[in-house]
Design a protein around this motif. Structure first.
Motif, PDB file in Angstrom:
ATOM      1  N   TRP A 167      61.626  56.487 -12.526  1.00  0.00           N
ATOM      2  CA  TRP A 167      63.024  56.108 -12.283  1.00  0.00           C
ATOM      3  C   TRP A 167      63.407  54.796 -12.951  1.00  0.00           C
ATOM      4  O   TRP A 167      64.589  54.475 -13.040  1.00  0.00           O
ATOM      5  CB  TRP A 167      63.261  55.967 -10.776  1.00  0.00           C
ATOM      6  N   THR A 168      62.431  54.003 -13.391  1.00  0.00           N
ATOM      7  CA  THR A 168      62.741  52.676 -13.927  1.00  0.00           C
ATOM      8  C   THR A 168      63.345  52.714 -15.324  1.00  0.00           C
ATOM      9  O   THR A 168      63.798  51.690 -15.820  1.00  0.00           O
ATOM     10  CB  THR A 168      61.475  51.791 -13.955  1.00  0.00           C
ATOM     11  N   ARG A 169      63.320  53.868 -15.970  1.00  0.00           N
ATOM     12  CA  ARG A 169      63.877  53.979 -17.320  1.00  0.00           C
ATOM     13  C   ARG A 169      64.860  55.141 -17.370  1.00  0.00           C
ATOM     14  O   ARG A 169      64.531  56.269 -17.015  1.00  0.00           O
ATOM     15  CB  ARG A 169      62.767  54.212 -18.361  1.00  0.00           C
ATOM     16  N   GLY A 170      66.074  54.849 -17.806  1.00  0.00           N
ATOM     17  CA  GLY A 170      67.040  55.897 -18.083  1.00  0.00           C
ATOM     18  C   GLY A 170      67.819  56.436 -16.904  1.00  0.00           C
ATOM     19  O   GLY A 170      68.795  57.158 -17.094  1.00  0.00           O
ATOM     20  N   THR A 171      67.433  56.111 -15.666  1.00  0.00           N
ATOM     21  CA  THR A 171      68.124  56.673 -14.509  1.00  0.00           C
ATOM     22  C   THR A 171      69.200  55.721 -13.995  1.00  0.00           C
ATOM     23  O   THR A 171      69.201  54.524 -14.294  1.00  0.00           O
ATOM     24  CB  THR A 171      67.149  56.963 -13.355  1.00  0.00           C
ATOM     25  N   VAL A 172      70.097  56.247 -13.161  1.00  0.00           N
ATOM     26  CA  VAL A 172      71.180  55.427 -12.626  1.00  0.00           C
ATOM     27  C   VAL A 172      70.706  54.530 -11.474  1.00  0.00           C
ATOM     28  O   VAL A 172      71.452  53.649 -11.054  1.00  0.00           O
ATOM     29  CB  VAL A 172      72.355  56.302 -12.138  1.00  0.00           C
ATOM     30  N   VAL A 173      69.493  54.741 -10.975  1.00  0.00           N
ATOM     31  CA  VAL A 173      69.006  53.899  -9.873  1.00  0.00           C
ATOM     32  C   VAL A 173      68.046  52.822 -10.352  1.00  0.00           C
ATOM     33  O   VAL A 173      67.447  52.117  -9.538  1.00  0.00           O
ATOM     34  CB  VAL A 173      68.324  54.752  -8.773  1.00  0.00           C
ATOM     35  N   ARG A 174      67.890  52.663 -11.671  1.00  0.00           N
ATOM     36  CA  ARG A 174      66.972  51.641 -12.168  1.00  0.00           C
ATOM     37  C   ARG A 174      67.512  50.248 -11.848  1.00  0.00           C
ATOM     38  O   ARG A 174      68.719  50.010 -11.853  1.00  0.00           O
ATOM     39  CB  ARG A 174      66.753  51.796 -13.675  1.00  0.00           C
ATOM     40  N   SER A 175      66.598  49.338 -11.555  1.00  0.00           N
ATOM     41  CA  SER A 175      66.970  47.957 -11.239  1.00  0.00           C
ATOM     42  C   SER A 175      65.701  47.126 -11.185  1.00  0.00           C
ATOM     43  O   SER A 175      64.581  47.651 -11.181  1.00  0.00           O
ATOM     44  CB  SER A 175      67.687  47.867  -9.886  1.00  0.00           C
TER      45      SER A 175
END
Length: 316
Positions: A203-211
């Protein structure tokens, strides 16, 4: 340029180093002599040429109030005090007015970055007059991340605005953290997902929930897979409560923050009084088993059902 920095804890010590790397002379004072550059506040003030800039980085409340009071007696007219701790924004006006009696200027600054700020830089939100903020701008530039100034620094408004902005920032942080925590628990609960850490990492790359918070969650799972042995006890330092109070005062609904804050309260209860009452009521109206703390006595133990995940035992 010189800066006096009071409070050399986890953040203050790293801030001193980052400012020094920018070529600014920093004289630091802390009650711990092992990290302090001088022996007292008096020595700190004496080591700075007027007009001085002194940054306070101590816990909010009495420690900050007492430090401001001490500086009021030591500094000269025209000097500038910056409070970079997590003070309650209403305290800023009180501190600013007190210092103004001796023509000492005041800026409040919300600081975000934690222990990573030394290398990554700090997000800064300043409150005060344009002239005072501009005067301290070389220090803010030294602390903020590299790149355009507006990407890591904001002059949020008048005195109090910096700490107000940081308060809301921390309220948002509560909600984000809890959302990740809920997602982690659900992934762990379902046998179909065998690589929870890898899923979070994806999820840390390319997704809308990365932060950055998600990056830190991945790091935590790398260090402690499944978070074995981590206590659920979670404190709060005040900003979440203050933000929720502001939401109530301004009729702004904040259900996400409220749920996250109350979950922290629940984490500190060895046996929740509220859930004791709920369990007792279920026993009264539905004949449901009530488990006692000594594990020896049940109310209507025959009524204890075997419940599969997703099923309800409430009466229809």
């Amino acid at each position: 340029m010189q800066l006096g920095l009071i409070g050399l804890g986890k953040m203050g010590k790293n801030m001193r180093e980052r400012i020094r790397r920018a070529g600014i002379e920093v004289v630091g004072y802390d009650r711990n002599p092992a990290v302090s550059d001088v022996a007292s506040l008096e020595d700190l003030v004496a080591a700075l040429a007027a007009p001085r800039i002194v940054w306070i980085m101590v816990p909010h409340g009495d420690p900050t109030t007492q430090t401001v009071a001490a500086l009021k007696e030591l500094l000269d007219p025209g000097d500038l005090v910056i409070d970079g701790g997590n003070s309650y924004y209403k305290d800023d006006a009180v501190n600013a007015d007190s210092l103004a009696e001796r023509d000492i200027h005041y800026v409040d600054c919300g600081v975000s970055g934690g222990v990573w700020g030394l290398e990554e830089g700090y997000g800064l939100m300043a409150g005060g007059s344009r002239e005072d903020v501009e005067r301290a701008m070389p220090i803010f530039d030294a602390l903020r991340p590299e790149g355009p100034r507006e990407d890591g620094f904001a002059h949020s408004g008048e005195v109090g605005a910096g700490h107000y902005a940081k308060m809301v920032h921390n309220g948002i942080e509560y909600g984000l953290m809890h959302a990740y925590a809920e997602g982690w628990e659900l992934l762990e609960a379902k046998d179909i997902v065998t690589d929870v850490h890898g899923t979070f990492r994806a999820w840390t790359r390319g997704t809308v929930v990365r932060s950055w918070l998600l990056d830190l969650m991945v790091k935590a799972l790398e260090e402690t897979p499944h978070l074995e042995g981590v206590s659920e006890f979670t404190t709060d330092s005040g900003e979440g409560r203050w933000t929720l109070m502001e939401g109530i005062d301004n009729a702004v609904p904040m259900p996400v923050l409220a749920a996250a804050l109350f979950a922290r309260f629940t984490s500190r209860q060895e046996n929740s009084p509220q859930m004791q009452a709920v369990a007792a009521l279920r026993g009264q109206f539905g004949g449901h088993a009530v488990q006692m703390l000594d594990d020896k006595a049940d109310v209507n133990p025959a009524a204890q059902p075997k419940v599969e995940r997703g099923q309800s035992t409430e009466p229809s």
